[in-house]
Design a protein around this motif. Structure first.
Motif, PDB file in Angstrom:
ATOM      1  N   LEU A 170       2.170   9.683   4.791  1.00 37.87           N
ATOM      2  CA  LEU A 170       3.561   9.174   5.136  1.00 37.87           C
ATOM      3  C   LEU A 170       4.204   9.355   3.687  1.00 37.87           C
ATOM      4  CD1 LEU A 170       3.178   6.599   7.687  1.00 37.87           C
ATOM      5  CD2 LEU A 170       4.221   8.886   8.232  1.00 37.87           C
ATOM      6  N   ALA A 171       3.518   8.684   2.472  1.00 36.04           N
ATOM      7  CA  ALA A 171       4.043   8.785   1.130  1.00 36.04           C
ATOM      8  C   ALA A 171       4.536  10.049   0.686  1.00 36.04           C
ATOM      9  CB  ALA A 171       3.230   7.895   0.128  1.00 36.04           C
ATOM     10  N   LYS A 172       3.524  10.970   1.003  1.00 36.70           N
ATOM     11  CA  LYS A 172       3.943  12.353   0.619  1.00 36.70           C
ATOM     12  C   LYS A 172       5.162  13.108   1.162  1.00 36.70           C
ATOM     13  CE  LYS A 172      -1.016  14.115  -0.035  1.00 36.70           C
ATOM     14  NZ  LYS A 172      -0.751  14.846  -1.528  1.00 36.70           N
ATOM     15  N   LEU A 173       5.200  12.625   2.379  1.00 39.01           N
ATOM     16  CA  LEU A 173       6.538  13.198   3.262  1.00 39.01           C
ATOM     17  C   LEU A 173       7.684  12.546   2.742  1.00 39.01           C
ATOM     18  CD1 LEU A 173       5.083  13.128   6.877  1.00 39.01           C
ATOM     19  CD2 LEU A 173       5.800  14.923   5.434  1.00 39.01           C
ATOM     20  N   THR A 174       7.665  11.387   2.371  1.00 37.12           N
ATOM     21  CA  THR A 174       8.578  10.401   1.828  1.00 37.12           C
ATOM     22  C   THR A 174       9.175  11.148   0.441  1.00 37.12           C
ATOM     23  OG1 THR A 174       8.187   8.371   2.602  1.00 37.12           O
ATOM     24  CG2 THR A 174       9.614   8.107   0.958  1.00 37.12           C
ATOM     25  N   VAL A 175       8.163  11.377  -0.757  1.00 35.58           N
ATOM     26  CA  VAL A 175       8.356  11.970  -1.854  1.00 35.58           C
ATOM     27  C   VAL A 175       9.097  13.346  -1.437  1.00 35.58           C
ATOM     28  CG1 VAL A 175       7.248  12.875  -3.836  1.00 35.58           C
ATOM     29  CG2 VAL A 175       6.608  10.740  -3.061  1.00 35.58           C
ATOM     30  N   GLY A 210       0.816  -1.271   0.032  1.00 32.48           N
ATOM     31  CA  GLY A 210       0.063   0.012   0.032  1.00 32.48           C
ATOM     32  C   GLY A 210       0.915   1.187   0.023  1.00 32.48           C
ATOM     33  N   PHE A 211       2.011   1.144   0.868  1.00 30.86           N
ATOM     34  CA  PHE A 211       2.787   2.424   0.800  1.00 30.86           C
ATOM     35  C   PHE A 211       3.545   2.740  -0.557  1.00 30.86           C
ATOM     36  CE2 PHE A 211       6.974   4.298   1.271  1.00 30.86           C
ATOM     37  CZ  PHE A 211       6.644   5.538   1.882  1.00 30.86           C
ATOM     38  N   GLY A 212       3.889   1.511  -1.286  1.00 33.26           N
ATOM     39  CA  GLY A 212       4.582   1.557  -2.600  1.00 33.26           C
ATOM     40  C   GLY A 212       3.531   2.212  -3.640  1.00 33.26           C
ATOM     41  N   VAL A 213       2.403   1.645  -3.619  1.00 37.21           N
ATOM     42  CA  VAL A 213       1.418   2.434  -4.374  1.00 37.21           C
ATOM     43  C   VAL A 213       1.160   3.870  -4.398  1.00 37.21           C
ATOM     44  CG1 VAL A 213      -1.157   2.424  -5.186  1.00 37.21           C
ATOM     45  CG2 VAL A 213       0.182   0.198  -4.730  1.00 37.21           C
ATOM     46  N   ALA A 214       1.075   4.365  -2.892  1.00 30.55           N
ATOM     47  CA  ALA A 214       0.514   5.744  -2.739  1.00 30.55           C
ATOM     48  C   ALA A 214       2.118   6.460  -2.972  1.00 30.55           C
ATOM     49  CB  ALA A 214       0.576   5.671  -1.149  1.00 30.55           C
TER      50      ALA A 214
END
Length: 254
Positions: free
Chosen positions: A115-120, A4-8
């Motif tokens: 969290l995906a936004k923060l990682t990007v 799910g995180f990978g998709v996001a």
């Protein structure tokens, strides 16, 4: 969860890459830092007293040391502003554009999206740090500083380190944009951080305050203990968690 995180992450990365906003922020930051640094260096070289007074001890340096000293001064403030605006856009645009409701239909939890936004953002900020270092190196060679010796390499290393640390202390903008439901709260939070950091920088405990330590270290590395820099990650950890919590509580009737 990892799937799910990978998709996001892939989804948010595509949005960031396709965004003119992120490209504009990158270009403006790199060009702005280079232009201001060049202007100040040329003014200092011509003996302008006002500029030399603003530079302080940096004005007495030369070569790579003076260049990096000027760059980190500009980056400390300008970088924080740029990173804060980027985070405000990444999170606030969902509310400003009315796309936040569509996120409820995705097969990925909203905290995971946050969290995906923060990682990007972190990946983008790391790229900006590298590009900024390249720009500074090119500027130094163009000004005739010659081949970078060992001391020069150490000086240049402060540039990406400061950029990365500055990106970390900008994370509260993401949380502010979320609870404020728009871009302006995030930008406002960034301005507050900048003002508070300026005020606290002159206090006795300034070196131990996470939002102040990076700038003080970059300008005068010997004045800030390594332990003080280790407190900086506490800012993204705390506000990243608060941001994820806020996203988990989003309601469609916001």
């Amino acid at each position: 969860m990892l799937h799910g995180f990978g998709v996001a992450f892939a989804f948010e990365a595509r949005k960031a890459v396709a965004s003119r906003v992120m490209v504009s922020i990158t270009v403006l930051l790199l060009a702005g830092v280079a232009a201001i640094a060049l202007g100040m260096l040329l003014a200092a070289a011509s003996g302008q007293e006002q500029v030399l007074a603003k530079l302080g001890p940096i004005g007495e340096l030369d070569g790579w040391a003076r260049l990096v000293g000027v760059v980190v001064q500009v980056t400390a403030a300008g970088g924080l502003g740029a990173f804060g605006v980027a985070l405000s856009w990444m999170f606030g645009r969902e509310f400003a554009d009315g796309t936040v409701s569509a996120l409820f239909a995705l097969p990925v939890s909203r905290p995971t999206i946050a969290l995906a936004k923060l990682t990007v953002f972190g990946v983008w900020a790391a790229g900006v740090a590298v590009l900024l270092t390249v720009v500074v190196a090119v500027l130094g060679f163009a000004m005739g500083f010659g081949a970078t010796d060992a001391a020069g390499v150490v000086e240049l290393a402060r540039v990406p380190a400061l950029a990365a640390l500055t990106a970390l202390i900008a994370v509260p903008a993401a949380w502010a944009a979320t609870i404020g439901r728009g871009l302006l709260p995030g930008i406002g939070a960034t301005v507050v951080i900048m003002v508070v950091a300026q005020v606290l920088a002159v206090s006795e405990l300034g070196t131990w305050i996470p939002i102040v330590a990076p700038a003080l270290w970059a300008i005068a590395p010997a004045s800030v203990p390594t332990a003080a820099l280790l407190t900086v990650p506490s800012v993204p950890l705390v506000f990243g968690a608060l941001c994820a919590l806020a996203w988990s509580r989003l309601q469609l009737d916001w």
